[in-house]
Design an enzyme around this catalytic site. Structure first.
Site, short mmCIF file in Angstrom:
data_model
loop_
_atom_site.label_atom_id
_atom_site.label_comp_id
_atom_site.label_asym_id
_atom_site.label_seq_id
_atom_site.Cartn_x
_atom_site.Cartn_y
_atom_site.Cartn_z
N HIS A 22 0.76 -1.22 -0.02
CA HIS A 22 0.06 -0.08 0.04
C HIS A 22 0.75 1.21 -0.12
O HIS A 22 0.63 2.40 -0.54
CB HIS A 22 -0.92 0.01 1.25
CG HIS A 22 -1.86 -1.07 1.21
ND1 HIS A 22 -3.20 -0.65 0.95
CD2 HIS A 22 -1.85 -2.47 1.12
CE1 HIS A 22 -4.08 -1.72 0.85
NE2 HIS A 22 -3.10 -2.90 0.88
N ASP A 116 -5.73 5.94 2.06
CA ASP A 116 -6.21 4.40 1.47
C ASP A 116 -7.16 3.89 1.82
O ASP A 116 -7.88 4.23 2.97
CB ASP A 116 -4.98 3.70 2.45
CG ASP A 116 -4.67 2.17 1.63
OD1 ASP A 116 -5.84 1.64 1.27
OD2 ASP A 116 -3.54 1.94 1.60
N SER A 284 5.14 -9.00 0.01
CA SER A 284 5.49 -8.48 1.25
C SER A 284 4.78 -9.27 2.23
O SER A 284 5.20 -9.23 3.34
CB SER A 284 5.24 -7.09 1.44
OG SER A 284 3.92 -6.92 1.42
N TRP A 357 -1.40 -6.85 -6.57
CA TRP A 357 -1.71 -5.95 -7.49
C TRP A 357 -0.53 -5.16 -8.01
O TRP A 357 -0.44 -4.93 -9.21
CB TRP A 357 -3.09 -4.93 -7.00
CG TRP A 357 -3.31 -4.03 -8.23
CD1 TRP A 357 -3.33 -2.80 -8.15
CD2 TRP A 357 -3.85 -4.46 -9.60
NE1 TRP A 357 -3.64 -1.89 -9.24
CE2 TRP A 357 -4.16 -3.06 -10.09
CE3 TRP A 357 -4.13 -5.51 -10.28
CZ2 TRP A 357 -4.32 -3.03 -11.53
CZ3 TRP A 357 -4.23 -5.64 -11.45
CH2 TRP A 357 -4.52 -4.32 -12.17
N SER A 359 2.75 -5.89 -7.92
CA SER A 359 3.41 -6.93 -8.85
C SER A 359 2.95 -7.21 -10.10
O SER A 359 3.63 -7.12 -11.19
CB SER A 359 3.59 -8.11 -8.10
OG SER A 359 4.49 -7.93 -6.96
#
Ligand code: UDX
Length: 459
Positions: A22, A116, A284, A357, A359
């Protein structure tokens, strides 16, 4: 204040959810705004600020500020997601209000809080100060659409046992297994289910809905969602030097929550032939179990291709004993790298990915075909689009135990790197790369949307 009296085109406060997937796109969006003359204050939690590698402000002028999630000293640790989110809501709202108070008396006032979508509460805080709010999706519009339908009760969950294909506006027919894991299996992680559906609790009140995607990639679903929200696509939020090799600008991602072995990776890649390396990374957060890690390892060992495998330090013990030494001729295992630099390297011929998303968008924008091994959250949906819609990869079939076996890993990598299907995927990937670059370039669909957003910051 009149626009002409300001040194900046406006002041945005950018507040990502505190995780790598994020922070990356929102930090990059913050830098784009700054590059275009907006004053930007990037806000992280105090714990993230203490533990991050690299600096968000190292390359371009961003101010850094912090708020509290209630876990300032030691991070979330063993706290449940529910407990963490509740604490973040409470402490975050309080400390965000204090920050806005401080900023209003010490510099150009904040015009818009870009927050976010995983955390809807900053909009309420912004409103108390009479400030605009822009929610930012770090997922695809397709995924946002699925969650939105669940939120509205238009896609009924739990799904019926005999549920057949699911038809949602703007999307191709979806198999239940193509849905995000939190929707497909409500028991899987109820706390995250509440987060992803909660993204829409106040979306109708947001002044902007920004999404890290580009129009040409998700045309139909963007058109559909834009009927309900002030939706603007602003991606791919990837530093332009990666989209266009001729550009030597300085827009690095800049913040890593993991220590990187990047120099070793690039040196190793420099010594490999063009298109000979399968880059393998699961982002991650995803965790393969011991059995799947072993199957993947043996699949990489069997494969004719070289491989660069990112195994985070927390996952390292799962790699079979002796594997690293045994495969050192053709493989390198590292704990983190600069993924963009790796994907942009000519030695890389395919990306074995969990389909996060970021990647997905990074590989697509850099023209790298993918072997999809989705794990959880939105990754299955992204994998569906990679294989069936954009046709830039294949999803590795798993057996009845849900495992992708070593021979499948080997076969799929070889199909992408050497097979006829691989050639087609490469051609499609290069087409998407061009379109991504065009969208982000001056005058492209995303660039125009960002300019429009900026032009309305100060009225
Ligand atoms: C999470 C979710 O899993 C994902 O599905 C969602 O869409 C966003 O949040 P994550 O799992 O970390 O993210 O995956 P991803 O979205 O791919 O983001 C990982 C980021 O870390 C990417 O920007 C990637 O470039 C970066 N990365 C990854 C590195 O810089 N180095 C690495 O070695 C691995």
């Amino acid at each position: 204040m009149e626009r002409g009296q300001r040194a900046y085109k406006g002041h945005c406060l950018v507040l990502p959810y505190p995780s790598q997937g994020h922070i990356n796109p929102m930090l990059q969006f913050a830098k784009l705004l700054s590059h275009k003359g907006v004053k930007v204050t990037l806000v992280t939690t105090r714990y993230i600020h203490k533990t991050m590698y690299g600096s968000a402000s190292s390359c371009i002028a961003l101010d850094l500020e912090t708020i509290s999630d209630g876990y300032d000293e030691a991070g979330r640790g063993e706290a449940s997601i529910d407990a963490y989110l509740e604490s973040f809501w409470k402490e975050g709202s309080k400390t965000l209000a204090e920050l806005l108070e401080k900023l209003s008396s010490s510099g150009p006032p904040v015009d818009c809080v870009v927050y976010d979508a995983f955390m809807p509460w900053p909009l309420d805080v912004a409103r108390k100060f009479g400030i605009a709010g822009a929610t930012f999706f770090t997922q695809s519009c397709a995924v946002a659409n699925i969650y939105y339908h669940v939120h509205k009760g238009l896609l009924k969950v739990p799904l019926a046992d005999d549920q057949s294909l699911i038809s949602l506006p703007g999307l191709p027919p979806l198999d239940p297994l193509d849905l995000p894991s939190f929707v497909y299996d409500l028991e899987y992680c109820p706390a995250f289910y509440r987060v992803v559906v909660g993204q829409f609790s106040n979306v109708d009140k947001a002044d902007w809905v920004l999404c890290n995607t580009f129009y040409e990639l998700e045309e139909q679903v963007v058109d559909w969602l834009a009927k309900f929200w002030p939706l603007r696509t602003v991606g791919p939020t990837i530093p332009s030097k990666y989209l266009d090799e001729r550009l030597e600008d300085d827009k690095e991602y800049g913040v890593n929550l993991f220590k990187s072995d990047n120099d070793a990776c690039i040196k190793w890649l420099n010594e490999r032939p063009k298109g000979s390396v399968a880059y393998v990374s699961f982002g991650s957060a995803a965790k393969l179990d011991d059995e799947q890690t072993k199957e993947l390892a043996w699949g990489l060992r069997r494969s004719k291709s070289n491989f660069l495998w990112v195994v985070r330090a927390s996952e390292a013990a799962k790699v079979p004993k002796g594997f690293v030494e045994e495969t050192s001729e053709k493989g390198l295992v590292v704990s983190w790298c600069s993924q963009l630099e790796v994907l942009a390297h000519e030695a890389v011929g395919c990306f074995v990915t969990h389909c996060g998303w970021n990647s997905t968008l990074e590989a697509l924008s850099l023209g790298v075909p993918m072997l999809a091994m989705p794990q959880w959250t939105d990754q299955r949906t992204n994998a569906k689009f990679i294989m069936d819609v954009w046709k830039i990869g294949i999803t590795a079939p798993s057996d009845e135990k849900g495992k992708v076996r070593e021979e499948v890993v080997e076969h799929c990598i070889s199909e992408i790197m050497e097979g006829e299907r691989g050639k087609e995927m490469k051609i499609n990937a290069l087409k998407w790369k061009e379109l991504a670059k065009k969208a982000a370039d001056e005058g492209g669909s995303s660039d125009k949307n960002i300019d429009e957003f900026i032009s309305k910051l100060v009225q």
